[in-house]
Design a protein around this motif. Structure first.
Motif, PDB file in Angstrom:
ATOM      1  N   PHE A  73      23.159  37.961  -6.510  1.00 44.57           N
ATOM      2  CA  PHE A  73      21.739  38.104  -6.194  1.00 44.57           C
ATOM      3  C   PHE A  73      21.453  37.725  -4.749  1.00 44.57           C
ATOM      4  O   PHE A  73      20.649  38.379  -4.070  1.00 44.57           O
ATOM      5  N   TYR A  74      22.121  36.708  -4.250  1.00 47.44           N
ATOM      6  CA  TYR A  74      21.838  36.241  -2.895  1.00 47.44           C
ATOM      7  C   TYR A  74      22.363  37.215  -1.844  1.00 47.44           C
ATOM      8  O   TYR A  74      21.781  37.327  -0.758  1.00 47.44           O
ATOM      9  N   PHE A  75      23.427  37.933  -2.154  1.00 45.28           N
ATOM     10  CA  PHE A  75      23.903  38.955  -1.229  1.00 45.28           C
ATOM     11  C   PHE A  75      23.002  40.189  -1.268  1.00 45.28           C
ATOM     12  O   PHE A  75      22.772  40.831  -0.241  1.00 45.28           O
ATOM     13  N   VAL A  76      22.493  40.512  -2.445  1.00 42.63           N
ATOM     14  CA  VAL A  76      21.520  41.602  -2.534  1.00 42.63           C
ATOM     15  C   VAL A  76      20.257  41.230  -1.760  1.00 42.63           C
ATOM     16  O   VAL A  76      19.659  42.062  -1.063  1.00 42.63           O
ATOM     17  N   LEU A  77      19.854  39.965  -1.858  1.00 42.66           N
ATOM     18  CA  LEU A  77      18.695  39.482  -1.112  1.00 42.66           C
ATOM     19  C   LEU A  77      18.931  39.588   0.391  1.00 42.66           C
ATOM     20  O   LEU A  77      18.055  40.040   1.151  1.00 42.66           O
ATOM     21  N   PHE A  78      20.110  39.189   0.835  1.00 40.70           N
ATOM     22  CA  PHE A  78      20.433  39.307   2.256  1.00 40.70           C
ATOM     23  C   PHE A  78      20.378  40.758   2.719  1.00 40.70           C
ATOM     24  O   PHE A  78      19.831  41.065   3.787  1.00 40.70           O
ATOM     25  N   ALA A  79      20.936  41.665   1.916  1.00 40.83           N
ATOM     26  CA  ALA A  79      20.941  43.082   2.289  1.00 40.83           C
ATOM     27  C   ALA A  79      19.517  43.608   2.432  1.00 40.83           C
ATOM     28  O   ALA A  79      19.212  44.370   3.358  1.00 40.83           O
ATOM     29  N   ALA A  80      18.623  43.208   1.517  1.00 36.64           N
ATOM     30  CA  ALA A  80      17.238  43.683   1.579  1.00 36.64           C
ATOM     31  C   ALA A  80      16.523  43.129   2.809  1.00 36.64           C
ATOM     32  O   ALA A  80      15.799  43.855   3.504  1.00 36.64           O
ATOM     33  N   ILE A  81      16.712  41.851   3.092  1.00 36.63           N
ATOM     34  CA  ILE A  81      16.078  41.246   4.267  1.00 36.63           C
ATOM     35  C   ILE A  81      16.645  41.851   5.549  1.00 36.63           C
ATOM     36  O   ILE A  81      15.907  42.168   6.495  1.00 36.63           O
ATOM     37  N   TYR A  82      17.953  42.017   5.579  1.00 38.08           N
ATOM     38  CA  TYR A  82      18.602  42.581   6.768  1.00 38.08           C
ATOM     39  C   TYR A  82      18.093  43.993   7.044  1.00 38.08           C
ATOM     40  O   TYR A  82      17.830  44.364   8.193  1.00 38.08           O
ATOM     41  N   ASP A  83      17.913  44.765   5.984  1.00 37.04           N
ATOM     42  CA  ASP A  83      17.411  46.127   6.149  1.00 37.04           C
ATOM     43  C   ASP A  83      15.952  46.118   6.588  1.00 37.04           C
ATOM     44  O   ASP A  83      15.528  46.954   7.398  1.00 37.04           O
ATOM     45  N   ALA A  84      15.177  45.165   6.076  1.00 32.52           N
ATOM     46  CA  ALA A  84      13.767  45.086   6.446  1.00 32.52           C
ATOM     47  C   ALA A  84      13.580  44.827   7.932  1.00 32.52           C
ATOM     48  O   ALA A  84      12.622  45.313   8.542  1.00 32.52           O
ATOM     49  N   PHE A  85      14.496  44.085   8.541  1.00 31.36           N
ATOM     50  CA  PHE A  85      14.394  43.771   9.965  1.00 31.36           C
ATOM     51  C   PHE A  85      15.142  44.776  10.847  1.00 31.36           C
ATOM     52  O   PHE A  85      15.300  44.547  12.040  1.00 31.36           O
ATOM     53  N   GLY A  86      15.609  45.858  10.259  1.00 30.43           N
ATOM     54  CA  GLY A  86      16.223  46.921  11.045  1.00 30.43           C
ATOM     55  C   GLY A  86      17.723  46.879  11.116  1.00 30.43           C
ATOM     56  O   GLY A  86      18.323  47.595  11.924  1.00 30.43           O
ATOM     57  N   GLY A  87      18.359  46.076  10.272  1.00 30.71           N
ATOM     58  CA  GLY A  87      19.818  46.000  10.309  1.00 30.71           C
ATOM     59  C   GLY A  87      20.487  47.300   9.905  1.00 30.71           C
ATOM     60  O   GLY A  87      21.477  47.712  10.511  1.00 30.71           O
ATOM     61  N   GLY A  88      19.946  47.976   8.886  1.00 29.35           N
ATOM     62  CA  GLY A  88      20.514  49.260   8.475  1.00 29.35           C
ATOM     63  C   GLY A  88      20.397  50.302   9.565  1.00 29.35           C
ATOM     64  O   GLY A  88      21.336  51.074   9.808  1.00 29.35           O
ATOM     65  N   MET A 133      29.514  46.630   4.159  1.00 28.05           N
ATOM     66  CA  MET A 133      29.711  45.208   4.356  1.00 28.05           C
ATOM     67  C   MET A 133      28.480  44.419   3.928  1.00 28.05           C
ATOM     68  O   MET A 133      28.546  43.220   3.700  1.00 28.05           O
ATOM     69  N   VAL A 134      27.347  45.109   3.825  1.00 28.16           N
ATOM     70  CA  VAL A 134      26.101  44.448   3.457  1.00 28.16           C
ATOM     71  C   VAL A 134      25.720  44.747   2.019  1.00 28.16           C
ATOM     72  O   VAL A 134      25.431  43.858   1.234  1.00 28.16           O
ATOM     73  N   ALA A 152       8.049  42.110   0.806  1.00 29.76           N
ATOM     74  CA  ALA A 152       8.535  43.340   0.178  1.00 29.76           C
ATOM     75  C   ALA A 152      10.041  43.299  -0.010  1.00 29.76           C
ATOM     76  O   ALA A 152      10.569  43.795  -1.010  1.00 29.76           O
ATOM     77  N   SER A 153      10.763  42.706   0.945  1.00 35.07           N
ATOM     78  CA  SER A 153      12.221  42.633   0.822  1.00 35.07           C
ATOM     79  C   SER A 153      12.630  41.750  -0.352  1.00 35.07           C
ATOM     80  O   SER A 153      13.645  41.997  -1.001  1.00 35.07           O
ATOM     81  N   LEU A 154      11.832  40.707  -0.648  1.00 34.50           N
ATOM     82  CA  LEU A 154      12.116  39.877  -1.820  1.00 34.50           C
ATOM     83  C   LEU A 154      11.968  40.698  -3.100  1.00 34.50           C
ATOM     84  O   LEU A 154      12.765  40.560  -4.039  1.00 34.50           O
ATOM     85  N   ALA A 155      10.940  41.556  -3.137  1.00 36.22           N
ATOM     86  CA  ALA A 155      10.749  42.410  -4.309  1.00 36.22           C
ATOM     87  C   ALA A 155      11.869  43.435  -4.423  1.00 36.22           C
ATOM     88  O   ALA A 155      12.394  43.690  -5.515  1.00 36.22           O
ATOM     89  N   VAL A 156      12.247  44.022  -3.304  1.00 38.43           N
ATOM     90  CA  VAL A 156      13.307  45.021  -3.307  1.00 38.43           C
ATOM     91  C   VAL A 156      14.631  44.409  -3.778  1.00 38.43           C
ATOM     92  O   VAL A 156      15.392  45.029  -4.529  1.00 38.43           O
ATOM     93  N   ALA A 157      14.916  43.185  -3.348  1.00 40.39           N
ATOM     94  CA  ALA A 157      16.159  42.523  -3.750  1.00 40.39           C
ATOM     95  C   ALA A 157      16.235  42.410  -5.262  1.00 40.39           C
ATOM     96  O   ALA A 157      17.274  42.697  -5.875  1.00 40.39           O
ATOM     97  N   ALA A 158      15.144  41.998  -5.882  1.00 39.43           N
ATOM     98  CA  ALA A 158      15.151  41.865  -7.335  1.00 39.43           C
ATOM     99  C   ALA A 158      15.313  43.220  -8.015  1.00 39.43           C
ATOM    100  O   ALA A 158      16.046  43.352  -9.001  1.00 39.43           O
ATOM    101  N   GLU A 159      14.630  44.250  -7.496  1.00 44.34           N
ATOM    102  CA  GLU A 159      14.748  45.577  -8.094  1.00 44.34           C
ATOM    103  C   GLU A 159      16.185  46.088  -8.015  1.00 44.34           C
ATOM    104  O   GLU A 159      16.696  46.694  -8.962  1.00 44.34           O
ATOM    105  N   ARG A 160      16.836  45.862  -6.881  1.00 44.76           N
ATOM    106  CA  ARG A 160      18.224  46.299  -6.749  1.00 44.76           C
ATOM    107  C   ARG A 160      19.154  45.483  -7.627  1.00 44.76           C
ATOM    108  O   ARG A 160      20.180  45.986  -8.102  1.00 44.76           O
TER     109      ARG A 160
END
Length: 645
Positions: free
Chosen positions: A193-208, A239-240, A400-408
């Motif tokens: 869950f914490y890696f999914v959370l990181f991926a969502a936050i990273y994408d929200a800030f433009g990492g993707g 990797m994310v 929104a990234s917190l919500a997306v993390a849970a959905e994923r």
């Protein structure tokens, strides 16, 4: 395709438009789940059974709430009611945690009426939610094992067992850490869950976006640039995210149109994206939930898995890049326009977002707890992202990234819960030991035959299933038979891990290829077969791992170099055979020769390697020598050959 509908939904950008988007029942449940997971990290003294029970209940409830948001009025009412009911079993465990964890002895104390009610309720809702979110395959598979639990005492011969009865079922599956809330869910709670959370936050800030732009800048001006960009972007994004379907839907919407515009067919463009995105689950440091579960199964640090995966993942992507390059040269595909941003400009605008990724990789490699590494990387992303205007985001984006993390996370938690049920049945009934004996008997004691049977069984178990479920099933049923004939545990689990992943591009059920076909508009079947062909080097790598365990850093540096050299030569031959082009189109007999040479190169033995490598070099030189003479003869049929592949 049900998996991709939820797992790969890119909501971060859309949810950032209005706070009202977070006022829906699904979004509120998702935020509550993320808040609970953050609480687990802050207060680790919360008992394990309560954490896992809440995790499963939130996953089931959120699945129904997400389904309700897309349903008609009547179905929406039913799904929202089921979502509320799904929370009850988890809350029941929390409210009775003292008794269940300290005052009750599993297997001795009786099961109370409410235990039956909530236990049956959560298991029934789990099966319904899993069927509606991920399809029928995994649900039926788990139901077969539940049925075996109850009818086993009445079966004849070796299949019979004595562990049965509804009381024992509820006791082991709902009231303990051995069944529904077993190891798979434990990994989902404490790590994934914490890696999914990181991926969502990273994408929200433009990492993707950074990863895609870097891939375009690195490969765009080279031959076959769009396809190479897809390979690089999917590998880096893996990797994310650690999810094949999510990678396809994230990078494919950018890279597939570029490939099509450059002259690639819909079939090839979709196949490249599917093969690259599937292989992303092999890329350290985040390799998906299955890799974390592997570390837990083997009782080894996760960084051991990360380091062992480096050489095989490099080999896979080098082979894929070679096939893309050969195909581009055959089709005379032009590079992407030089107007694309150079690497320097990309790094100036968003390069600071590489720091959280580097910090994450560093913390994992040095042995820091992986869940804390993910939490630190998430916090670092927020802090670093807010430093520059180009990546600064409003508070709504973080929410929104917190919500997306849970959905994923739903598509990880549900299969993990079902897998826990299956693992418990296998353990309590002794089915695993019986299956091991059956596999060894069928193979006649031959390692080659047993490996082939294990490959086929892993692919069948993975058909239509998320990688996590496919790996758990195969690891429980198949890994013991490999260990019984002397295969090292790490090599055996990596062998199974690879084929669990490759089931995503293996027809007739190839989920990542189907997701890619949805973007290209091409045939799902033909895209699946193209992705399968491009992934063929990945089918060789697991066998190479058994032959050359040095690829997993099991041995000296010399064994690693020797194994990597062998497999690289082998994959070159196989890549040439798959594409059917080397300086000119190849005849069928020439492709067969390269395929055989590729396979032989993987085999052990110094003289075998020297001979096959020499023949491979001579064959390549001969084709290069004849290419100018045959250019005129083959020019007319070159396009036909390209279309046929």
């Amino acid at each position: 395709m049900a998996e991709s509908a939820i797992e790969a939904d890119p909501k971060v950008a859309g949810a950032a438009s209005r706070w009202a988007d977070l006022a829906t029942p699904a979004a509120l449940l998702a935020l509550a789940w993320s808040a609970a997971q953050i609480a687990f990290a802050i207060w680790p003294t919360i008992d394990t059974l309560s954490q896992r029970a809440l995790h499963v209940s939130f996953a089931i409830a959120l699945a129904f709430a997400m389904l309700a948001s897309k349903a008609g009025p009547t179905q929406r009412w039913i799904d929202n009611l089921l979502a509320i009911l799904a929370l009850a079993p988890g809350l029941y465990i929390v409210l009775n945690s003292d008794y269940l964890t300290s005052g009750r002895i599993i297997g001795l104390d009786p099961v109370r009426p409410l235990d039956y009610i909530f236990g049956l309720l959560v298991i029934a809702l789990l099966f319904i939610a899993s069927y509606r979110v991920m399809g029928l395959g995994l649900a039926i598979f788990a139901m077969v094992f539940v049925a075996y639990f109850f009818i086993g005492p009445y079966l004849p011969g070796e299949l019979a067992h004595r562990y049965s009865g509804l009381e024992r079922f509820i006791d082991s599956q709902y009231l303990s850490l051995d069944g529904l809330y077993g190891v798979p869910v434990g990994v989902s709670v404490s790590t994934v869950f914490y890696f999914v959370l990181f991926a969502a936050i990273y994408d929200a800030f433009g990492g993707g976006r950074l990863i895609i732009e870097l891939a375009m800048a690195l490969t765009g001006r080279r031959v076959g640039g769009p396809a190479k960009a897809a390979v690089v972007a999917s590998g880096l994004l893996g990797m994310v995210s650690g999810s094949a379907v999510a990678n396809v839907m994230s990078t494919g919407i950018f890279t597939i149109p570029l490939m099509r515009h450059s002259g690639y067919s819909a079939r090839f463009a979709g196949g490249v994206e599917a093969a690259a995105s599937t292989g992303a689950q092999l890329v350290p440091p985040v390799m998906g939930a299955a890799a974390f579960i592997m570390a837990d199964f083997l009782r080894i640090p996760y960084q051991t898995i990360v380091l062992a995966a480096i050489a095989p993942s490099i080999a896979y992507y080098l082979a894929l890049l070679l096939m893309v390059d050969l195909e581009a040269r055959r089709r005379k595909v032009a590079p992407i326009s030089a107007e694309r941003e150079p690497i320097r400009d990309v790094l100036i605008q968003r390069g600071h977002l590489l720091l959280p990724l580097l910090w994450l990789a560093y913390r994992i490699i040095v042995g820091f707890p992986v869940e804390m590494a993910a939490i630190e990387a998430s916090a670092a992303t927020v802090v670093i992202g807010m430093l520059r205007p180009a990546t600064r985001q409003p508070a709504i984006a973080l929410a929104a990234s917190l919500a997306v993390a849970a959905e994923r996370a739903v598509t990880v938690a549900l299969p993990c819960a079902l897998a826990g049920i299956v693992v418990a049945v296998i353990s309590f009934t002794g089915l695993g030991t019986k299956f091991t004996g059956l596999m060894i008997t069928l193979s006649g004691g031959s390692m080659a035959v047993l490996l082939a049977l294990t490959m086929l069984a892993s692919l069948v178990l993975g058909a239509g299933m998320p990688t996590t479920s496919a790996y758990i099933m195969a690891a429980v049923l198949l890994a013991p038979s490999l260990a019984a004939i002397g295969v090292p545990s790490l090599a055996a689990h990596f062998f199974i891990f690879y084929f669990a992943i490759l089931s995503m591009v293996t027809p007739p059920v190839a989920l990542s290829a189907y997701a890619a076909a949805a973007i290209t508009g091409g045939s799902a079947s033909s895209t699946g077969w193209q992705a399968f062909a491009l992934s063929l080097p990945g089918f060789i790598i697991p066998f190479a791992i058994i032959i050359h365990p040095g690829l997993l850093l099991m041995g000296s540096p010399l064994s690693l170099m020797w194994g990597f050299g062998n497999i690289l030569l082998g994959l070159i031959g196989i890549a040439i055979a798959v594409v059917g082009w080397l300086f000119r189109p190849l005849r069928p007999i020439e492709r067969a020769i390269f395929a055989v040479l590729g396979l032989v190169n993987v085999l052990p033995g110094l003289w075998v390697t020297i001979a096959s490598a020499l023949i491979l070099a001579l064959a390549g030189a001969a084709i290069w020598w004849t290419a100018p003479r045959e250019a005129g003869a083959v020019a007319g049929d070159q396009d036909d050959r390209a279309r046929s592949l």
